[in-house]
Design an enzyme around this catalytic site. Structure first.
Site, PDB file in Angstrom:
ATOM      1  CD  GLU A 322      -3.351   0.121   1.989  1.00  0.00           C
ATOM      2  OE1 GLU A 322      -4.417  -0.433   1.704  1.00  0.00           O
ATOM      3  OE2 GLU A 322      -3.090   0.496   3.137  1.00  0.00           O
ATOM      4  CG  HIS A 343       7.309 -29.333   0.884  1.00  0.00           C
ATOM      5  ND1 HIS A 343       7.873 -30.569   0.683  1.00  0.00           N
ATOM      6  CD2 HIS A 343       7.896 -28.829   2.004  1.00  0.00           C
ATOM      7  CE1 HIS A 343       8.753 -30.811   1.649  1.00  0.00           C
ATOM      8  NE2 HIS A 343       8.776 -29.769   2.459  1.00  0.00           N
ATOM      9  CE  LYS A 457     -12.028   1.571   0.966  1.00  0.00           C
ATOM     10  NZ  LYS A 457     -11.484   2.451   2.002  1.00  0.00           N
TER      11      LYS A 457
HETATM   12  O1  PA5 Z   1      -3.114   1.469   5.893  1.00  0.00           O
HETATM   13  C1  PA5 Z   1      -4.229   1.950   5.734  1.00  0.00           C
HETATM   14  O2  PA5 Z   1      -4.443   3.154   5.822  1.00  0.00           O
HETATM   15  C2  PA5 Z   1      -5.401   1.050   5.448  1.00  0.00           C
HETATM   16  O3  PA5 Z   1      -4.991  -0.262   5.270  1.00  0.00           O
HETATM   17  C3  PA5 Z   1      -6.412   1.125   6.579  1.00  0.00           C
HETATM   18  O4  PA5 Z   1      -5.803   0.754   7.770  1.00  0.00           O
HETATM   19  C4  PA5 Z   1      -7.605   0.209   6.308  1.00  0.00           C
HETATM   20  O5  PA5 Z   1      -8.205   0.536   5.084  1.00  0.00           O
HETATM   21  C5  PA5 Z   1      -8.636   0.329   7.430  1.00  0.00           C
HETATM   22  O6  PA5 Z   1      -9.058   1.660   7.539  1.00  0.00           O
HETATM   23  P1  PA5 Z   1      -9.861   2.154   8.795  1.00  0.00           P
HETATM   24  O7  PA5 Z   1      -8.993   2.077   9.986  1.00  0.00           O
HETATM   25  O8  PA5 Z   1     -10.222   3.562   8.456  1.00  0.00           O
HETATM   26  O9  PA5 Z   1     -11.077   1.293   8.931  1.00  0.00           O
END
Ligand code: PA5
Length: 488
Positions: A322, A343, A457
Site C-alpha cells: 500500500e 514444497h 470503493k
Molecule cells: O493502511 C491503511 O491506511 C489502510 O490499510 C487502513 O488501515 C484500512 O483501510 C482500514 O481503515 P480504517 O482504519 O479507516 O477502517
C-alpha cells in the site's frame, strides 16, 4: 498466556540482555561476493546511493517529504508510559468482563495486532483453559473480510442471551480510523446488536472503539452510546499504527508486554538515527530493496521461518504494497512460510524467473522444544537426526535453502531475531516502517497515502445502494454486459 517468550522481566532490564537481543540483518547473500555477478551487489552500488539516502534522510528529519503530515509513527517509540498504562488497564477490565474477546478491524487496523499475536501468543491460546491463559480471554478476529461463513460461525458461538457465567461473556474492540470501512462497520453492527441482546442497556461497557479523535461515524456513535475510546493520532496512517492502541490494545488483552514492544521499537529508532546510512538498519534495508528493484527484481518474497512469523510477513506485505505500489512502480510482495512453502513456492524461487528477492525472517533461539528421540528399530530411517530439536532442523533447512539460492545466483537476505519476544518484535516493526518510508522517498513517491484503494470503493458502495454513490452505480451499469461467449 502460555507463550514462546524465553526471557524473564529481570533480564529485560539488563543492558547486556538488550544488547544480546539486537535484531541483525545479514545481507551477505545479496552481495556479489556470495551470489556472484551480475546478480549480486557491490559495495560501490550501495555507496552510490549515498546522495539519495541523504536526501531521503533530510526529508524525514525536516519532515518536508511527501505525506509529511503522516510521520507521527516516528514518534511512537518515545510515547510515555501513562498512555501505555491506560491501555493495560482497559485490557484488564475487558479480560474480567468475559472470556471471549472479538477484535474488529481490517488492513492497518488489523494486521499489526495479528502479527503480534501470531508471534508472541500461544498458538493454542483459544484451546486452553482460562488458568493456562493467565485469565486472558479467548481472542477472535473479525471485520477483516466480507465473509459469510466465518461471521456465521462466530455468531453461532457467541451467546445470544445474557450468559450465565462471567466467563462465557464477550467483549468487542472495534478499530477503524475512518469509522466508515465497510467490512469493520458491518461486523460491528452485527456484534453490537448481539451485545445489546445479551446485556441490555449495559452493552456499551463491553465495547471499546479505537478511532479518530474527532471525525467519523464510529467516533460519533461512541460518544452517543458511551463506549470507551482510544485515539489513532491524526498523523499516524493505518499501516503505520501498530504501536498505537490499534496494535497495542489487542496485544495487552492477550497479556503481551506492550512496554517491551515499544522499548524494542525505541532501541531500533535509536539505531536508525545513524547518518552512516550503511550501518543504519532501515536505510540499509531500503537501499538493498531499491537497488534490487532498479535491477528488475520487482517481486519481493518475505519468508517467515516458522508459523509464528507469518502474521509479521503479512503485516509487511500490506505495509509495502500500500505504501510503495504507486505511479506504475513498486514491488509485488508475497508473504510465505517455510518450511511449508518449500514444497510449493520453493521450486519457483529456486528455478523460476530471476525477478525475485527474498527476505528471510528467522528466530535464532527457541524456547526448549521437543528433540526427536532415538528409536531402536529406526522404522522411519530418522535416527541420523536423533537428538536434534525442531528448531535446529528449521535452522538447518534455512541454511540449506540460502546456500542453494546463492549457488544459483538468487539473492536473499536474512533478518535474525535472537529470540522471539516483544523487544525483538518491536525492533522489527520500526525497522520496516522506517525502511518503507525511506524506500518511498528514494523512489520519489508518497509512501504515506493510498489513493488507489479508494477506486473500487465508489463502485462497491454504489452497487450496495449508498445514495451518495449512485453516480458510480450508473457508471458501472454502462459497462458492457457479460458476453456469454466468454463464459465456459
Ligand atoms: O493502511 C491503511 O491506511 C489502510 O490499510 C487502513 O488501515 C484500512 O483501510 C482500514 O481503515 P480504517 O482504519 O479507516 O477502517
Amino acid at each position: 498466556m502460555a507463550s514462546r517468550v524465553l526471557s524473564n522481566q529481570k533480564r529485560h532490564d539488563s543492558p547486556a540482555w538488550r544488547q544480546a537481543m539486537t535484531v541483525r540483518l545479514d545481507y551477505n547473500a545479496m552481495m556479489a561476493a556470495t551470489v556472484g555477478k551480475p546478480s549480486g551487489l557491490a559495495v560501490q552500488d550501495l555507496n552510490g546511493l549515498a546522495g539519495k539516502l541523504a536526501a531521503a534522510h533530510r526529508q524525514i528529519v525536516e519532515r518536508t517529504g511527501p505525506g509529511a503530515d503522516f510521520l507521527g509513527f516516528l514518534d511512537l517509540p518515545y510515547q510515555d508510559d501513562t498512555a501505555l498504562d491506560r491501555i493495560v488497564a482497559t485490557a484488564d477490565r475487558l479480560a474480567k468482563l468475559g472470556d471471549r474477546h472479538v477484535v474488529l478491524g481490517i488492513g492497518g487496523s488489523y494486521l499489526g495486532a495479528r502479527a503480534v499475536l501470531d508471534a508472541l501468543g500461544d498458538p493454542l491460546h483459544n484451546e486452553r483453559g482460562r488458568l493456562a491463559r493467565n485469565g486472558r480471554p479467548r481472542l477472535y478476529f473479525e471485520g477483516n473480510n466480507l465473509d459469510p461463513d466465518s461471521m456465521r460461525a462466530l455468531m453461532d458461538f457467541l451467546p445470544a442471551g445474557r450468559p450465565a457465567e462471567a466467563e462465557a461473556g464477550f467483549t468487542v474492540n472495534v478499530i477503524s480510523k475512518s469509522g466508515t470501512t465497510l467490512e469493520t462497520a458491518v461486523a460491528f453492527r452485527i456484534l453490537r446488536q448481539r451485545l445489546a441482546q445479551a446485556y441490555g442497556d449495559r452493552y456499551s461497557e463491553r465495547i471499546v472503539a479505537t478511532t479518530d479523535a474527532r471525525r467519523g461515524l464510529l467516533k460519533e456513535q461512541a460518544d452517543r452510546e458511551g463506549f470507551e475510546t482510544f485515539v489513532i493520532p491524526d498523523d499516524v496512517g493505518g499501516r503505520f499504527s501498530v504501536l498505537t492502541p490499534v496494535g497495542l490494545l489487542p496485544a495487552a488483552i492477550a497479556g503481551i508486554d506492550i512496554k517491551e514492544l515499544v522499548a524494542g521499537a525505541r532501541s531500533m529508532a535509536e539505531r536508525c538515527k545513524s547518518t552512516d546510512f550503511l550501518s543504519n538498519p532501515a536505510y540499509l534495508y531500503a537501499a538493498l530493496q531499491h537497488l534490487s528493484e532498479e535491477r528488475g527484481r520487482n517481486i519481493w518474497v518475505m519468508v517467515a521461518w516458522g508459523k509464528a512469523l507469518e502474521g509479521l510477513a503479512m503485516w509487511y506485505d500490506q505495509l509495502s504494497a500500500e505504501s510503495l505500489g504507486k505511479a506504475g512502480r513498486g514491488r509485488i510482495p508475497l508473504a510465505s512460510v517455510n518450511t511449508r512453502d518449500l514444497h510449493s513456492r520453493g521450486q519457483e524461487l529456486q528455478q523460476g524467473p530471476r525477478s525475485v528477492v527474498v527476505t528471510n525472517l528467522c528466530v535464532d533461539r527457541y524456547a526448549p522444544d521437543h528433540p526427536m528421540l532415538w528409536d531402536a528399530g529406526d522404522p522411519d530411517g530418522l535416527n541420523y537426526a536423533a537428538g536434534k530439536t525442531m528448531g535446529q532442523m528449521l535452522a538447518g533447512a534455512r541454511q540449506a535453502v540460502t546456500f542453494a539460492y546463492s549457488r544459483d545466483q538468487r539473492p536473499s537476505m536474512t533478518l535474525h531475531l535472537p529470540e522471539l519476544n516483544a523487544y525483538t518484535l518491536g525492533q522489527v516493526f520500526y525497522l520496516f516502517e522506517l525502511a518503507t518510508l525511506v524506500e518511498g522517498y528514494m523512489a520519489g513517491i508518497n509512501p504515506l497515502d493510498q489513493p488507489g484503494v479508494e477506486d473500487y470503493k465508489k463502485f462497491m458502495f454504489g452497487l450496495l445502494g449508498r445514495t451518495d454513490m449512485a453516480q458510480w452505480k450508473r457508471e458501472f451499469e454502462k459497462a458492457p454486459t457479460t458476453d456469454p461467449a466468454f463464459v465456459l
